[in-house]
Design an enzyme around this catalytic site. Structure first.
Site, mmCIF file in Angstrom:
data_model
loop_
_atom_site.group_PDB
_atom_site.id
_atom_site.type_symbol
_atom_site.label_atom_id
_atom_site.label_comp_id
_atom_site.label_asym_id
_atom_site.label_seq_id
_atom_site.Cartn_x
_atom_site.Cartn_y
_atom_site.Cartn_z
ATOM 1 N N GLU A 285 0.837 -1.208 0.000
ATOM 2 C CA GLU A 285 0.000 0.000 0.000
ATOM 3 C C GLU A 285 0.866 1.250 0.000
ATOM 4 O O GLU A 285 0.657 2.188 -0.780
ATOM 5 C CB GLU A 285 -0.906 0.026 1.249
ATOM 6 C CG GLU A 285 -1.981 -1.039 1.286
ATOM 7 C CD GLU A 285 -1.527 -2.325 1.953
ATOM 8 O OE1 GLU A 285 -0.303 -2.602 1.981
ATOM 9 O OE2 GLU A 285 -2.400 -3.067 2.444
ATOM 10 N N GLY B 204 5.862 -1.968 14.790
ATOM 11 C CA GLY B 204 5.100 -0.933 14.080
ATOM 12 C C GLY B 204 4.097 -0.226 14.976
ATOM 13 O O GLY B 204 4.029 1.008 15.018
ATOM 14 N N ARG B 205 3.309 -0.996 15.727
ATOM 15 C CA ARG B 205 2.248 -0.377 16.545
ATOM 16 C C ARG B 205 2.789 0.244 17.824
ATOM 17 O O ARG B 205 2.030 0.778 18.625
ATOM 18 C CB ARG B 205 1.154 -1.399 16.846
ATOM 19 C CG ARG B 205 1.637 -2.687 17.478
ATOM 20 C CD ARG B 205 0.558 -3.758 17.441
ATOM 21 N NE ARG B 205 1.049 -5.049 17.895
ATOM 22 C CZ ARG B 205 1.696 -5.930 17.127
ATOM 23 N NH1 ARG B 205 1.959 -5.643 15.868
ATOM 24 N NH2 ARG B 205 2.086 -7.089 17.603
ATOM 25 N N GLU C 132 -3.912 -6.150 17.580
ATOM 26 C CA GLU C 132 -2.831 -6.795 16.830
ATOM 27 C C GLU C 132 -1.859 -7.427 17.827
ATOM 28 O O GLU C 132 -1.203 -8.424 17.529
ATOM 29 C CB GLU C 132 -2.110 -5.791 15.930
ATOM 30 C CG GLU C 132 -1.343 -6.457 14.807
ATOM 31 C CD GLU C 132 -0.905 -5.512 13.710
ATOM 32 O OE1 GLU C 132 -1.039 -5.862 12.532
ATOM 33 O OE2 GLU C 132 -0.408 -4.419 14.034
ATOM 34 N N HIS D 138 -25.382 9.188 22.285
ATOM 35 C CA HIS D 138 -26.571 9.298 21.430
ATOM 36 C C HIS D 138 -26.583 8.218 20.377
ATOM 37 O O HIS D 138 -27.280 8.331 19.371
ATOM 38 C CB HIS D 138 -26.610 10.696 20.797
ATOM 39 C CG HIS D 138 -26.717 11.770 21.829
ATOM 40 N ND1 HIS D 138 -27.914 12.365 22.181
ATOM 41 C CD2 HIS D 138 -25.770 12.309 22.636
ATOM 42 C CE1 HIS D 138 -27.695 13.244 23.149
ATOM 43 N NE2 HIS D 138 -26.404 13.229 23.441
HETATM 44 C C1 G6Q Z 1 2.336 -3.111 13.337
HETATM 45 C C2 G6Q Z 1 2.312 -3.925 12.144
HETATM 46 C C3 G6Q Z 1 1.820 -3.217 10.891
HETATM 47 C C4 G6Q Z 1 2.859 -2.342 10.207
HETATM 48 C C5 G6Q Z 1 2.354 -1.993 8.804
HETATM 49 C C6 G6Q Z 1 3.291 -1.081 8.062
HETATM 50 O O1 G6Q Z 1 2.723 -3.470 14.409
HETATM 51 O O2 G6Q Z 1 3.558 -4.497 11.963
HETATM 52 O O3 G6Q Z 1 0.667 -2.455 11.119
HETATM 53 O O4 G6Q Z 1 3.122 -1.208 10.942
HETATM 54 O O5 G6Q Z 1 2.136 -3.173 8.077
HETATM 55 O O6 G6Q Z 1 4.534 -1.665 7.908
HETATM 56 P P1 G6Q Z 1 5.737 -0.842 7.355
HETATM 57 O O7 G6Q Z 1 6.039 0.250 8.316
HETATM 58 O O8 G6Q Z 1 6.876 -1.799 7.198
HETATM 59 O O9 G6Q Z 1 5.310 -0.260 6.024
#
Ligand code: G6Q
Length: 544
Positions: free
Chosen positions: A214, A270-271, A356, A387
């Site tokens: 993406e 990532g998260r 996640e 509401h």
């Molecule tokens: C989070 C996941 C996932 C990740 C995205 C983006 O803990 O790993 O949400 O952050 O898939 O990944 P990239 O930063 O590698 O593009």
């Protein structure tokens, strides 16, 4: 195969037995029998106040939950995480988002190297960039000041930046406009750049791996949009694209000068990355000083989690209560209800952080669990939700524990607004806990046929989190509170909150289907009959 260790453990068995004695207790009784409950069952740390008295717990429940935490080794697991041990065992990685907010003088070793100087080197580089962009020293290719900043990223490289931008908008430089493109759906990119002048637009491509479909699709579209708008001069890329990534090679291959790349490390999930360079858009928006204040807030909660006794430890208490409802009452969801409009994206952010992380069904040892793990987190700001979906929480058939989040002060004082807002928050937790009996409804003169419809059973649990005001430090404390609550839950459940293998399969299958959609002449499909028929219909619809 079941995992006997948790449900067979002495503390768990004791809790299961105890549940039989207390599950029917009402909060009315609990509060009536102890007038100090509302003051006693509270905890305070790192600038946050937690009232957890409106939960279906007795002092014994709390003692048993705390015993469970000890028995499951929460203390040593926590210390192992902070020390940089490779507790993300399925990926053989340390889990050190806490190092991202460690003070400059701290020392945290990963594979024999102190990572803290690297963290601060990147923060300093981000600060220099943010200062140049905000002041206009960093100009676009044609010399115009950058007025639009677009973060391209998805998942952990999007949700934190969006949430933090919205949460801290009050502190942001209003001469800059921010947008966040995440979805591969072209609508997202098209709307983000609608009406923008490429000469005044800077893209931050945020991707840990720099391979995410993406993000790379959007980044290439952004590149084409920019070059088209600026006459095709490739030299423009350097002034209009920066990258946040761990993958220098791929960043260079995209055409971004690695001098304009802000790095982070494989020990940042990532998260868990909004306080790493992934927060570059946040820092540009609110300025380096505010960003550092946010990091300091995170760090205060880290210290609280590390040092406060468990019975006064906010993340430990929140985590244990979540386990209590998920595993003993069978609650499948938790509602997060911020009474602060700036936190409108906070529930969405928490969905990734919590779901996640703890959406797992095998233990660290690979055995299938025989108990419930991470609940579904969801929510909306109050009073809007009142509401809409609160009806189900009050009178539906599900038991939904709620976290109310409110502030003593508003950032935008306007007449009575804030008191009205907070009156609603306090009223909701009161109504959920104590409800309204049939006798009370009758006393109001309600027709008998309507009495059952107007009864509120009550006994719906909630936590109330109160802070002074939503500032950068408080946002950091709140995020860290939930990060460590998630960790606490994961330790009890013996699962790995730091991997996410569950997102892989769909990605792989999409890559298989994509050529089948693009090659309209190809007819042989080898999926199940539903997927085959959907692809065939989509192809026919393309041709019509
Ligand atoms: C989070 C996941 C996932 C990740 C995205 C983006 O803990 O790993 O949400 O952050 O898939 O990944 P990239 O930063 O590698 O593009």
């Amino acid at each position: 195969m079941s995992n006997p260790s948790l449900t067979q453990s002495p503390a768990w068995k004791a809790l299961a037995k105890h549940f039989g004695n207390v599950s029917a207790l009402s909060m009315r009784e609990l509060f009536t029998s102890d007038s100090s409950r509302g003051k006693r069952l509270t905890a305070e740390g790192a600038g946050l106040f937690l009232d957890y008295s409106k939960n279906r717990v007795t002092d014994d429940t709390l003692q048993l939950l705390l015993a469970l935490a000890e028995e499951r080794g929460l203390r040593s697991r926590r210390d192992a995480m902070f020390r940089g041990e490779k507790i993300n065992s399925t990926e053989n990685r340390a889990v050190l988002h806490t190092a991202l907010r460690a003070p400059r003088e701290a020392e945290i070793m990963v594979d024999g190297e102190n990572v803290v100087p690297n963290v601060h080197e990147v923060l300093d580089k981000m600060a220099t960039f943010a200062h140049r962009l905000r002041s206009g020293m960093w100009a676009g290719h044609t010399g115009k000041k950058i007025r639009h900043v677009i973060n391209i990223g998805i998942g952990g490289s999007d949700l934190g930046p969006v949430m933090a931008y919205e949460a801290l908008k009050f502190y942001s430089d209003r001469s800059l406009h921010f947008a966040f493109v995440s979805n591969v759906d072209s609508d997202d990119f098209a709307e983000a750049v609608h009406g923008l002048n490429p000469a005044e637009t800077l893209f931050i491509v945020s991707s840990k791996t720099f391979t995410t479909l993406e993000t790379m699709t959007n980044a290439h579209t952004a590149r084409a949009w920019l070059l088209k708008g600026l006459g095709g001069d490739e030299a423009a890329i350097a002034k209009h694209f920066v990258a946040v990534s761990t993958n220098a090679e791929k960043v260079a291959a995209f055409g971004i000068d690695t001098a304009n790349m802000f790095g982070f490390w494989d020990w940042v999930g990532g998260r868990y990355s909004m306080d790493s360079a992934i927060g570059l858009s946040t820092m540009v928006a609110i300025g380096p000083d505010n960003f550092r204040a946010m990091l300091a807030g995170f760090h205060q909660m880290d210290e609280h989690f590390q040092t406060a006794p468990f019975e006064k430890n906010l993340p430990v208490l929140l985590g244990l209560l979540t386990v209590w409802y998920a595993d003993f009452f069978g609650s499948q969801t938790v509602a997060v209800l911020p009474y602060e409009q700036y936190l409108k994206r906070f529930p969405a952010y928490l969905q990734q952080l919590t779901m996640e992380s703890n959406g797992k069904s095998v233990t660290l040892g690979g055995q299938r669990v025989n108990y419930a793990t991470g609940p579904v987190y969801w929510g909306e700001p109050g009073t809007n939700g009142q509401h809409s979906f609160y009806q189900l929480i009050h009178q539906g058939t599900h038991l939904i524990p709620c976290d109310f989040i409110g502030f003593a002060q508003t950032l935008n004082p306007l007449g009575r607004h804030h008191d009205i807002l907070m009156a609603n928050m306090f009223a909701q937790s009161e109504a959920l806990a104590f409800g309204k009996t049939a006798e009370q409804v009758r006393t109001e003169g309600t027709a008998e046929a309507l009495v059952p419809h107007r009864v509120f059973e009550g006994n719906h649990p909630s936590n109330t989190i109160l802070a002074q005001v939503l500032d950068p430090a408080t946002l950091g404390r709140l995020v860290a509170l939930y990060e460590h609550s998630v960790f606490t839950q994961g330790v009890i459940w013996d699962i790995n909150p730091f991997d996410q293998w569950g997102v892989e399969l769909g990605k792989v299958l999409a890559l298989k289907i994509l050529p089948e959609l693009e090659n309209l002449g190809e007819t042989t499909l080898h999926h199940d009959s539903s997927t085959n028929a959907l692809i065939e219909r989509y192809r026919r619809m393309q041709l019509s």
